[in-house]
Write a protein that holds these residues in place. Structure first.
Motif, PDB file in Angstrom:
ATOM      1  N   LEU A  35      84.376  44.913  -4.599  1.00 59.64           N
ATOM      2  CA  LEU A  35      85.818  45.018  -4.785  1.00 59.64           C
ATOM      3  C   LEU A  35      86.533  43.786  -4.232  1.00 59.64           C
ATOM      4  CD1 LEU A  35      86.248  48.773  -3.817  1.00 59.64           C
ATOM      5  CD2 LEU A  35      86.778  47.798  -6.060  1.00 59.64           C
ATOM      6  N   ASP A  36      85.860  43.046  -3.373  1.00 66.23           N
ATOM      7  CA  ASP A  36      86.440  41.829  -2.811  1.00 66.23           C
ATOM      8  C   ASP A  36      85.842  40.558  -3.410  1.00 66.23           C
ATOM      9  OD1 ASP A  36      88.082  43.244  -0.938  1.00 66.23           O
ATOM     10  OD2 ASP A  36      86.297  43.597   0.283  1.00 66.23           O
ATOM     11  N   SER A  37      84.598  40.667  -3.899  1.00 60.25           N
ATOM     12  CA  SER A  37      83.908  39.450  -4.340  1.00 60.25           C
ATOM     13  C   SER A  37      83.852  39.274  -5.852  1.00 60.25           C
ATOM     14  CB  SER A  37      82.472  39.443  -3.800  1.00 60.25           C
ATOM     15  OG  SER A  37      81.747  40.568  -4.292  1.00 60.25           O
ATOM     16  N   ALA A  38      83.914  40.349  -6.617  1.00 57.08           N
ATOM     17  CA  ALA A  38      83.727  40.258  -8.068  1.00 57.08           C
ATOM     18  C   ALA A  38      84.971  39.715  -8.763  1.00 57.08           C
ATOM     19  CB  ALA A  38      83.365  41.622  -8.640  1.00 57.08           C
ATOM     20  N   LYS A  39      84.744  39.003  -9.836  1.00 57.88           N
ATOM     21  CA  LYS A  39      85.818  38.532 -10.707  1.00 57.88           C
ATOM     22  C   LYS A  39      85.905  39.377 -11.976  1.00 57.88           C
ATOM     23  CE  LYS A  39      86.614  35.057  -7.950  1.00 57.88           C
ATOM     24  NZ  LYS A  39      87.818  35.069  -7.085  1.00 57.88           N
ATOM     25  N   SER A  40      84.714  39.841 -12.431  1.00 59.62           N
ATOM     26  CA  SER A  40      84.644  40.657 -13.643  1.00 59.62           C
ATOM     27  C   SER A  40      83.504  41.658 -13.486  1.00 59.62           C
ATOM     28  CB  SER A  40      84.407  39.773 -14.868  1.00 59.62           C
ATOM     29  OG  SER A  40      84.223  40.553 -16.037  1.00 59.62           O
ATOM     30  N   VAL A  41      83.744  42.916 -13.837  1.00 57.18           N
ATOM     31  CA  VAL A  41      82.708  43.940 -13.724  1.00 57.18           C
ATOM     32  C   VAL A  41      82.641  44.747 -15.021  1.00 57.18           C
ATOM     33  CG1 VAL A  41      83.010  44.150 -11.225  1.00 57.18           C
ATOM     34  CG2 VAL A  41      84.271  45.677 -12.763  1.00 57.18           C
ATOM     35  N   THR A  42      81.522  45.436 -15.179  1.00 56.27           N
ATOM     36  CA  THR A  42      81.342  46.320 -16.328  1.00 56.27           C
ATOM     37  C   THR A  42      81.152  47.747 -15.832  1.00 56.27           C
ATOM     38  OG1 THR A  42      80.282  44.548 -17.565  1.00 56.27           O
ATOM     39  CG2 THR A  42      79.974  46.781 -18.394  1.00 56.27           C
ATOM     40  N   VAL A  43      81.863  48.681 -16.443  1.00 53.46           N
ATOM     41  CA  VAL A  43      81.712  50.105 -16.164  1.00 53.46           C
ATOM     42  C   VAL A  43      81.178  50.758 -17.428  1.00 53.46           C
ATOM     43  CG1 VAL A  43      82.876  52.244 -15.508  1.00 53.46           C
ATOM     44  CG2 VAL A  43      83.598  50.065 -14.489  1.00 53.46           C
ATOM     45  N   PHE A  44      80.092  51.512 -17.286  1.00 48.11           N
ATOM     46  CA  PHE A  44      79.421  52.131 -18.433  1.00 48.11           C
ATOM     47  C   PHE A  44      79.523  53.642 -18.318  1.00 48.11           C
ATOM     48  CE2 PHE A  44      74.985  53.132 -20.327  1.00 48.11           C
ATOM     49  CZ  PHE A  44      75.540  53.432 -21.570  1.00 48.11           C
ATOM     50  N   GLY A  45      80.384  54.265 -19.148  1.00 45.58           N
ATOM     51  CA  GLY A  45      80.523  55.715 -19.143  1.00 45.58           C
ATOM     52  C   GLY A  45      81.972  56.138 -19.156  1.00 45.58           C
ATOM     53  N   GLY A  46      82.302  57.160 -19.965  1.00 38.99           N
ATOM     54  CA  GLY A  46      83.694  57.557 -20.176  1.00 38.99           C
ATOM     55  C   GLY A  46      84.125  58.822 -19.481  1.00 38.99           C
ATOM     56  N   THR A  47      83.327  59.340 -18.518  1.00 35.36           N
ATOM     57  CA  THR A  47      83.734  60.540 -17.796  1.00 35.36           C
ATOM     58  C   THR A  47      84.729  60.182 -16.693  1.00 35.36           C
ATOM     59  OG1 THR A  47      81.904  60.384 -16.228  1.00 35.36           O
ATOM     60  CG2 THR A  47      81.508  61.600 -18.268  1.00 35.36           C
TER      61      THR A  47
END
Length: 602
Positions: free
Chosen positions: A179-191
C-alpha cells in the motif's frame, strides 16, 4: 493424555458463542477452544486485520444479543461501520466477560479427529502446537472453523517467474507494505473482498487493474446501507418479518405464517407480487449506484438477479465514494480471464497485458473443514461434502423426490436464471490449475447436516451425540446465528430437545410427548434443506452449503421452536410484521432456555 468434556475447533464468532454458552450452562465441566491463529476472532483475528477492513453491518446489528456493543466502550457511533480493530476488541471483551478467554489455545492445528468406538463415543484429536504434537481426548466436539478459514489459491502458469507479490485476499495484511510501495496492482475477483482490496489500494492513489472473470459469476451485488424509496436500513430490512415472506424458504413455515407464505409462493397472484418485490428491490440498488451513467461503472453492473444471490449481496461500507475511484480511472475494470503470468505481468484472455507490482487473488475458499476425520470414510456419515456415489442419502431417487417437493411448493424456482451462458469453473480457465485435492471445483455433495448443525446418521443422532458443526452457513446475521446455534447444540448434547425434533436417547422423556420424529423423517428433511439451496440460490453458494439472507429470521424461528422457546417476540401482530428483529429481541435466550429445562425437569 488430557481429557476434556468439550473441545471447540475455531475461535471465531461461532466458536466463541458455543464456548460461552456451554460454560454458562455447564460451569463445572472442562472446556478448550483450539484455533490455528495467533489470536481469537476468526475473520476478525488480529493477524487478519488489513488496513481499512470494516464490517458490512453498522452499529447495532452485528453483536451478540447478550453483549451489546456500546459506543462509549468501543468508540463507534450510530450509523457507522465497525473497523476490524473494533471487532477484534469486541470479541476479546466478550471472551473476557464470560470467562472463556483463558480456555482459548492459539497456534493449535488439528491434524486428525478420530471417533472412538463404544457407547459413549468421543474423539481423539491429534494437535500440533508449534513443533510439538499432542493428543487430546474430547467427550464432545464442536467444529466451528467456518467457511472462510482455508483460502483457495490456484496455480497460475508462469507464477514462478512473476517476481512480485502474489497472494490470496486472506493474506492481504501480510502484504500491507504494498500500500506504500506499489504504483500499480492487479486484483483478481469480483466478490466483496475484491471490492475491498481494490478500494484499499485506489484510495491511496495506487492504480488498480481489477479483473473480473468473463467466465464467472460477475461482479457482486453492492447496495448502499439504506435502500428502497423509504431509505430502509438494509440489515434491518432483511430481518423484517413481512419482507421475509417474499423469499421462498423451505423452512419458512417455522415462523407460524404458513398461510401467507402459501399465498405468495403457491398462487399465481402471490408469485406476481413476489416477483414485483424482487424487481423493485434490485432496480432500486441499480438506480442508486448509477451503473449506466459511466462506461466503467457499467462493467460493475451485476449479472445475476437480486432474488438469487444470497450473501453475495453486500454493502458499500467505504468512507468515500467507491465509484468516484472508477470514474476517475484509478480503478480500471477488465472483464476477462487470467490466462498466465510472466515477469511483473498479468496476461488476460482478451490479449491485454497488465504491468503490475502485486497480484491479489480473490479466488474463494475451501468449503470443507481443515480437519482430517477418522476412521477413513466417516466423512459421509458426518454429513461433510463427499462424492455422491459414496452415500445412500444422495441416491438419485431420494434427490428426485426432494427436488420435486421443493419445486412443487415453490414453482417460481423451476424458472432458473441464466447468470452467464459462458460460465465455467475457475480451473477450466486456460493457465489455471491446482495440486490441491480439496478445492471449490470438486464435484461433491453439499453439506448435509440436520438443522445445518448435526450429522443425520443413527450413530450421531441416537447413540453418541458427540459432534456438532457451528457456522456452516453464510448470511448477514452471524452473531444471531451463533447465539441461537450455540443453545441448540448444547440442548442436543444434553438430550434436552423434544422427541418431535430428535428421537430420544432415553425410552421415556415425558408422558405428554407422544410424537417422535423418525430417523427417516430427519434424513429426508435434511436432504430437502441441503438440496433447497441449489434451486433457491444458484447465484450464491446454495449448491454447496446454506447461503441465505432473507431467510435468517425463519431459521432462528426454527431453532427456537425446537427448543420450546417463544418464536414471536414482538408486541402484537402489527409489530411482529413490521418491526425488524435484532439482537435485542434475543437477549435473554440462554436464561429462557435454562428456565424451560428446569421447569421440565421438576
Amino acid at each position: 493424555m488430557e481429557t476434556l468434556d468439550l473441545v471447540i475447533i475455531g475461535a471465531g464468532f461461532f466458536g466463541l458463542a458455543a464456548a460461552k454458552t456451554f460454560h454458562q450452562l455447564n460451569p463445572e465441566k472442562t472446556l478448550a477452544i483450539l484455533d490455528s491463529g495467533s489470536t481469537l476472532g476468526g475473520v476478525w483475528a488480529k493477524e487478519r486485520l488489513y488496513p481499512g477492513l470494516r464490517s458490512n453491518n453498522m452499529l447495532g446489528t452485528f453483536e451478540y444479543p447478550d453483549f451489546p456493543m456500546d459506543s462509549d466502550t468501543f468508540g463507534v457511533k450510530p450509523g457507522e461501520h465497525m473497523s476490524g480493530e473494533v471487532m477484534y476488541a469486541y470479541l476479546t471483551k466478550y471472551a473476557e466477560k464470560f470467562g472463556i478467554l483463558d480456555k482459548i489455545r492459539c497456534h493449535c492445528v488439528i491434524l486428525t479427529a478420530e471417533h472412538q468406538d463404544g457407547a459413549d463415543g468421543g474423539w481423539i484429536l491429534r494437535v500440533r502446537n508449534g513443533g510439538k504434537e499432542q493428543q487430546i481426548s474430547a467427550r464432545k466436539l464442536i467444529v466451528a472453523t467456518g467457511l472462510t478459514s482455508e483460502p483457495f489459491l490456484p496455480h497460475i502458469d508462469g507464477q514462478e517467474e512473476f517476481g512480485v507479490p502474489l497472494f490470496h485476499s486472506r493474506d492481504f495484511v501480510k502484504y500491507a507494505d504494498t500500500l506504500d510501495s506499489a504504483k500499480s496492482v492487479t486484483v483478481f475477483g469480483g466478490t466483496k473482498s475484491g471490492w475491498d482490496v481494490a478500494y484499499a489500494y485506489a484510495s491511496k492513489g495506487i492504480k488498480v487493474n481489477w479483473v473480473i472473470r468473463e467466465s464467472g459469476h460477475g461482479p457482486a451485488w453492492m447496495a448502499p446501507p439504506y435502500v428502497t424509496p423509504l431509505k430502509k436500513w438494509l440489515e434491518k430490512l432483511v430481518h423484517t418479518r413481512i419482507l421475509t415472506w417474499f423469499s421462498p424458504c423451505i423452512w419458512g413455515d417455522a415462523d407460524g405464517y404458513s398461510g401467507i407464505r402459501r399465498f405468495y409462493h403457491g398462487s399465481a397472484i402471490g408469485r406476481a407480487i413476489t416477483n414485483a418485490f424482487w424487481s423493485i428491490l434490485g432496480n432500486d440498488v441499480l438506480t442508486l449506484n448509477k451503473y449506466d451513467s459511466h462506461p466503467e461503472l457499467k462493467k460493475l453492473k451485476p449479472w445475476s438477479q437480486a432474488m438469487f444471490v444470497a450473501s453475495s449481496f453486500s454493502i458499500l461500507n467505504y468512507p468515500t465514494d467507491f465509484f468516484d475511484l472508477v470514474r476517475s480511472g484509478t480503478i480500471k475494470v477488465h472483464i476477462a480471464d487470467v490466462t498466465g503470468l510472466s515477469a511483473r505481468t498479468v496476461h488476460l484472455s482478451d490479449g491485454t497485458q497488465l504491468d503490475t507490482d502485486a497480484l491479489c487473488c480473490v479466488t474463494g475458499w475451501k468449503h470443507v473443514p481443515p480437519v482430517k476425520f477418522l476412521p477413513e470414510g466417516i466423512d459421509k456419515e458426518l454429513g461433510l461434502p463427499h462424492a455422491p456415489s459414496e452415500t445412500n442419502l444422495f441416491t438419485p431417487e431420494a434427490v428426485e423426490k426432494a427436488d420435486e417437493e421443493i419445486l412443487s411448493r415453490f414453482p417460481r424456482l423451476r424458472d432458473q436464471p441464466v447468470q452467464n451462458k459462458n460460465m465455467r469453473d475457475l480451473l477450466a480457465t486456460k493457465g489455471l490449475t491446482t495440486t490441491d485435492a480439496i478445492n471449490p471445483s470438486t464435484p461433491l455433495t453439499p453439506w448435509t447436516l440436520y438443522r445445518f448443525m448435526v450429522p443425520p446418521s443413527a450413530r450421531f443422532l441416537t447413540q453418541t451425540r458427540d459432534i456438532a458443526f457451528a457456522g456452516v452457513l453464510l448470511n448477514f446475521s452471524t452473531p444471531l446465528m451463533a447465539h441461537a446455534q450455540a443453545i441448540w447444540i448444547n440442548a442436543f448434547f444434553a438430550d434436552q430437545l423434544p422427541a418431535s425434533v430428535l428421537p430420544p436417547l432415553h425410552p421415556v422423556r415425558s408422558e405428554t410427548e407422544t410424537q417422535t420424529k423418525s430417523l427417516e423423517e430427519i434424513r429426508h428433511e435434511t436432504l430437502l434443506h441441503a438440496r433447497f439451496g441449489k434451486w433457491r440460490y444458484p447465484a450464491g453458494h446454495g449448491a454447496q452449503f446454506p447461503d441465505f439472507v432473507f431467510d435468517a429470521v425463519p431459521y432462528i424461528d426454527l431453532l427456537l421452536g425446537d427448543l420450546g422457546l417463544k418464536v414471536h417476540r414482538k408486541g402484537g401482530w402489527l409489530a411482529e410484521m413490521t418491526e425488524p428483529y435484532g439482537p435485542e429481541d434475543y437477549r435473554e435466550l440462554v436464561a429462557e432456555f435454562a428456565g424451560s429445562v428446569q421447569a421440565r425437569s421438576g
